[in-house]
Design a protein around this motif. Structure first.
Motif, PDB file in Angstrom:
ATOM      1  N   ALA A   3      50.996  29.869  44.366  1.00  0.00           N
ATOM      2  CA  ALA A   3      49.854  29.934  43.461  1.00  0.00           C
ATOM      3  C   ALA A   3      49.457  31.370  43.144  1.00  0.00           C
ATOM      4  N   GLU A   4      49.830  32.325  44.006  1.00  0.00           N
ATOM      5  CA  GLU A   4      49.497  33.727  43.754  1.00  0.00           C
ATOM      6  C   GLU A   4      50.071  34.208  42.420  1.00  0.00           C
ATOM      7  N   GLY A   5      51.164  33.579  42.002  1.00  0.00           N
ATOM      8  CA  GLY A   5      51.765  33.960  40.729  1.00  0.00           C
ATOM      9  C   GLY A   5      50.847  33.723  39.555  1.00  0.00           C
ATOM     10  N   LEU A   6      49.930  32.765  39.694  1.00  0.00           N
ATOM     11  CA  LEU A   6      48.992  32.469  38.616  1.00  0.00           C
ATOM     12  C   LEU A   6      48.106  33.664  38.315  1.00  0.00           C
ATOM     13  N   ALA A   7      47.574  34.290  39.358  1.00  0.00           N
ATOM     14  CA  ALA A   7      46.705  35.447  39.163  1.00  0.00           C
ATOM     15  C   ALA A   7      47.484  36.616  38.575  1.00  0.00           C
ATOM     16  N   VAL A   8      48.747  36.761  38.960  1.00  0.00           N
ATOM     17  CA  VAL A   8      49.581  37.826  38.399  1.00  0.00           C
ATOM     18  C   VAL A   8      49.791  37.605  36.904  1.00  0.00           C
ATOM     19  N   LEU A   9      50.092  36.362  36.512  1.00  0.00           N
ATOM     20  CA  LEU A   9      50.302  36.052  35.103  1.00  0.00           C
ATOM     21  C   LEU A   9      49.037  36.236  34.277  1.00  0.00           C
ATOM     22  N   VAL A  61      42.564  38.776  39.608  1.00  0.00           N
ATOM     23  CA  VAL A  61      43.706  39.546  39.110  1.00  0.00           C
ATOM     24  C   VAL A  61      43.795  40.893  39.824  1.00  0.00           C
ATOM     25  N   PHE A  62      42.655  41.545  39.978  1.00  0.00           N
ATOM     26  CA  PHE A  62      42.604  42.821  40.689  1.00  0.00           C
ATOM     27  C   PHE A  62      43.138  42.671  42.112  1.00  0.00           C
ATOM     28  N   ALA A  63      42.642  41.650  42.810  1.00  0.00           N
ATOM     29  CA  ALA A  63      43.034  41.448  44.206  1.00  0.00           C
ATOM     30  C   ALA A  63      44.514  41.089  44.325  1.00  0.00           C
ATOM     31  N   ALA A  64      44.993  40.218  43.434  1.00  0.00           N
ATOM     32  CA  ALA A  64      46.389  39.792  43.520  1.00  0.00           C
ATOM     33  C   ALA A  64      47.346  40.945  43.240  1.00  0.00           C
ATOM     34  N   SER A  65      47.068  41.740  42.216  1.00  0.00           N
ATOM     35  CA  SER A  65      47.968  42.854  41.898  1.00  0.00           C
ATOM     36  C   SER A  65      47.916  43.926  42.978  1.00  0.00           C
ATOM     37  N   ALA A  66      46.725  44.172  43.540  1.00  0.00           N
ATOM     38  CA  ALA A  66      46.616  45.149  44.622  1.00  0.00           C
ATOM     39  C   ALA A  66      47.402  44.701  45.842  1.00  0.00           C
ATOM     40  N   SER A  67      47.301  43.423  46.175  1.00  0.00           N
ATOM     41  CA  SER A  67      47.997  42.896  47.344  1.00  0.00           C
ATOM     42  C   SER A  67      49.514  42.940  47.165  1.00  0.00           C
ATOM     43  N   LEU A  68      49.982  42.562  45.973  1.00  0.00           N
ATOM     44  CA  LEU A  68      51.419  42.539  45.731  1.00  0.00           C
ATOM     45  C   LEU A  68      52.022  43.943  45.727  1.00  0.00           C
ATOM     46  N   VAL A  69      51.351  44.875  45.066  1.00  0.00           N
ATOM     47  CA  VAL A  69      51.868  46.239  45.016  1.00  0.00           C
ATOM     48  C   VAL A  69      51.815  46.881  46.399  1.00  0.00           C
ATOM     49  N   ALA A  70      50.772  46.571  47.170  1.00  0.00           N
ATOM     50  CA  ALA A  70      50.646  47.136  48.507  1.00  0.00           C
ATOM     51  C   ALA A  70      51.710  46.606  49.454  1.00  0.00           C
ATOM     52  N   GLY A  71      52.115  45.357  49.255  1.00  0.00           N
ATOM     53  CA  GLY A  71      53.103  44.771  50.146  1.00  0.00           C
ATOM     54  C   GLY A  71      54.523  45.047  49.706  1.00  0.00           C
ATOM     55  N   MET A 125      44.229  44.269  36.170  1.00  0.00           N
ATOM     56  CA  MET A 125      45.633  44.328  36.575  1.00  0.00           C
ATOM     57  C   MET A 125      46.057  45.774  36.847  1.00  0.00           C
ATOM     58  N   ALA A 126      45.703  46.667  35.932  1.00  0.00           N
ATOM     59  CA  ALA A 126      46.069  48.077  36.097  1.00  0.00           C
ATOM     60  C   ALA A 126      45.351  48.697  37.294  1.00  0.00           C
ATOM     61  N   ALA A 127      44.055  48.397  37.442  1.00  0.00           N
ATOM     62  CA  ALA A 127      43.287  48.954  38.551  1.00  0.00           C
ATOM     63  C   ALA A 127      43.797  48.426  39.889  1.00  0.00           C
ATOM     64  N   GLY A 128      44.157  47.140  39.940  1.00  0.00           N
ATOM     65  CA  GLY A 128      44.671  46.573  41.178  1.00  0.00           C
ATOM     66  C   GLY A 128      46.000  47.192  41.577  1.00  0.00           C
ATOM     67  N   ALA A 129      46.887  47.402  40.587  1.00  0.00           N
ATOM     68  CA  ALA A 129      48.171  48.031  40.888  1.00  0.00           C
ATOM     69  C   ALA A 129      47.969  49.442  41.423  1.00  0.00           C
ATOM     70  N   ALA A 130      47.033  50.172  40.832  1.00  0.00           N
ATOM     71  CA  ALA A 130      46.750  51.532  41.308  1.00  0.00           C
ATOM     72  C   ALA A 130      46.176  51.514  42.719  1.00  0.00           C
ATOM     73  N   PRO A 153      47.327  51.102  50.319  1.00  0.00           N
ATOM     74  CA  PRO A 153      48.003  49.835  50.635  1.00  0.00           C
ATOM     75  C   PRO A 153      47.242  48.947  51.614  1.00  0.00           C
ATOM     76  N   SER A 154      46.631  49.544  52.619  1.00  0.00           N
ATOM     77  CA  SER A 154      45.936  48.724  53.616  1.00  0.00           C
ATOM     78  C   SER A 154      44.755  47.989  52.988  1.00  0.00           C
ATOM     79  N   LEU A 155      44.047  48.660  52.081  1.00  0.00           N
ATOM     80  CA  LEU A 155      42.937  48.009  51.377  1.00  0.00           C
ATOM     81  C   LEU A 155      43.461  46.903  50.470  1.00  0.00           C
TER      82      LEU A 155
END
Length: 403
Positions: free
Chosen positions: A357-363, A192-202, A17-22, A28-30
């Motif tokens: 369903a993306e919320g599931l990975a965030v939780l 979790v990594f992918a979902a948090s990265a995508s949400l923070v990037a968007g 979660m932390a790594a994805g947010a970072a 952001p594009s990644l």
């Protein structure tokens, strides 16, 4: 490498979660291109929803014994369980309404008509009754599946021994389904990594603040339920809180450390008997509680569902809220006392009510922070229920404090 293997799955998800947010903040594009990884994970979770629901609900209800042998003790247990889980459900739901932690989080919503639009409560309840269980399973209609399994489980319960093969099949189905889920959960850190990265990037600038608020709220609500509802039940039953705390201490420590209420069950049974709860009451109430009295899980299901609805910008009508609460009330029964079993139920509810369903990975990313207190409330509920019902049956007020 040995040290890496020793890191628990919950710790990996928290790190992911932390790594994805970072990653989403720095590149952001990644981050936006990684969303497909969480989608794969969520598809795998959705694939096991129907087997889990069928297995756990028929096992929990049909395997509770037979109606005649349960008698007065079984019905007293049912009354206590239903009162406690209803309070837990409403406490979780209204706490999120009050705090509104999903306000700053933005998750893409799905089609509005998936929630049933503005259909009235009567129409929604009528739609919950299946005309064909095969059709309901094929469409993934969670509420129809749950209604069928409840009625089918009660039928198994009334038939008694002759339904044993069906209940055994349901038990085997649930066991295999959760083993499947365990395999899928091994890739959860990637999701979790992918979902948090995508949400923070968007558009997830408020993601971390919202998740922090949700986590703090969860701890407060679970702790309040433990102190007020469970502690109040003991006090009203004339049970010494100090003596009972000594009885429940070991099971609570086990549940908190392992995040598994099933792991704490042997110590729970032993300590309750030492506390003075009659063996006949422990033998009936404790196993039922393990399936039907998961108050911590019920609180979390309500909180998580409304949190994701807020994040998706959903303004739920009263009828929609009523149907969602009914779905959560029914699906909370029979959830296995193992880590992350809740997420299969959440996936089912999200799919049924049009929540992203993306919320599931965030939780999942913050579950390591909430799971210990959630499991502790489950374990405390398993300890309190037999003790309170024993008092209703006329047992002594306090037991052996050596427990």
């Amino acid at each position: 490498m040995a040290k890496l293997r020793d890191v628990s799955l919950t710790s990996w998800m928290l790190l992911a979660m932390a790594a994805g947010a970072a990653t989403g903040a720095l590149w952001p594009s990644l981050g936006e291109r990684l969303e497909f990884l969480s989608s794969i994970f969520l598809r795998l979770i959705r694939s096991i929803i129907a087997p889990v629901l069928v297995g756990v609900l028929i096992r929990a209800i049909g395997g509770a014994g037979d109606l005649r042998s349960l008698g007065r003790l079984g019905w007293k247990s049912a009354v206590f369980f239903e009162a406690a889980t209803t309070i837990a459900l409403l406490a979780g739901w209204f706490s999120v309404q009050a705090v509104d932690p999903g306000r700053g989080v933005r998750i893409q919503a799905v089609a509005e008509d998936a929630l049933g639009g503005d259909a009235g409560l009567a129409d929604a309840l009528e739609a919950a009754v299946p005309a064909s269980i095969v059709d309901a399973l094929a469409r993934g209609d969670v509420l129809q599946i749950v209604v069928f399994c409840f009625l089918f489980g009660i039928a198994c319960l009334s038939v008694g021994r002759r339904a044993r093969p069906i209940v055994d099949f349901a038990d085997s189905l649930a066991t295999v389904a959760f083993r499947y889920t365990d395999y899928v959960m091994r890739i959860a850190p990637v999701a979790v990594f992918a979902a948090s990265a995508s949400l923070v990037a968007g558009k997830g600038e408020g993601l971390l603040e919202g998740l922090a608020a949700f986590t703090v709220t969860a701890w407060v609500v679970h702790s309040a339920f433990l102190a007020i509802v469970l502690g109040g039940s003991l006090a009203l039953s004339g049970i010494s809180l100090r003596d009972f705390a000594r009885c429940a201490r070991a099971p609570l420590v086990i549940g908190f450390a392992t995040t598994s209420s099933a792991a704490a069950l042997p110590q729970t049974l032993e300590n309750l008997e030492r506390f003075g709860v009659p063996r006949r009451i422990v033998g009936v109430v404790a196993p039922l509680s393990l399936s039907l009295n998961l108050n911590g899980s019920t609180i979390h299901l309500a909180m998580a569902t409304l949190f994701i609805a807020q994040a998706a910008g959903r303004d739920l009508s009263l009828s929609q809220q009523a149907v969602i609460l009914l779905t959560l009330k029914l699906t909370s029964k029979g959830v296995a006392g193992v880590p992350r079993a809740n997420f299969v139920i959440l996936a089912a509810v999200f799919q049924s009510h049009g929540l992203p369903a993306e919320g599931l990975a965030v939780l999942l990313g913050i579950d390591a922070l909430i799971d210990p207190v959630r499991t502790s409330v489950n374990v405390a509920s398993h300890c309190v229920a037999p003790a309170v019902i024993a008092r209703w049956e006329g047992a002594p007020k306090s037991g052996d404090s050596r427990a």
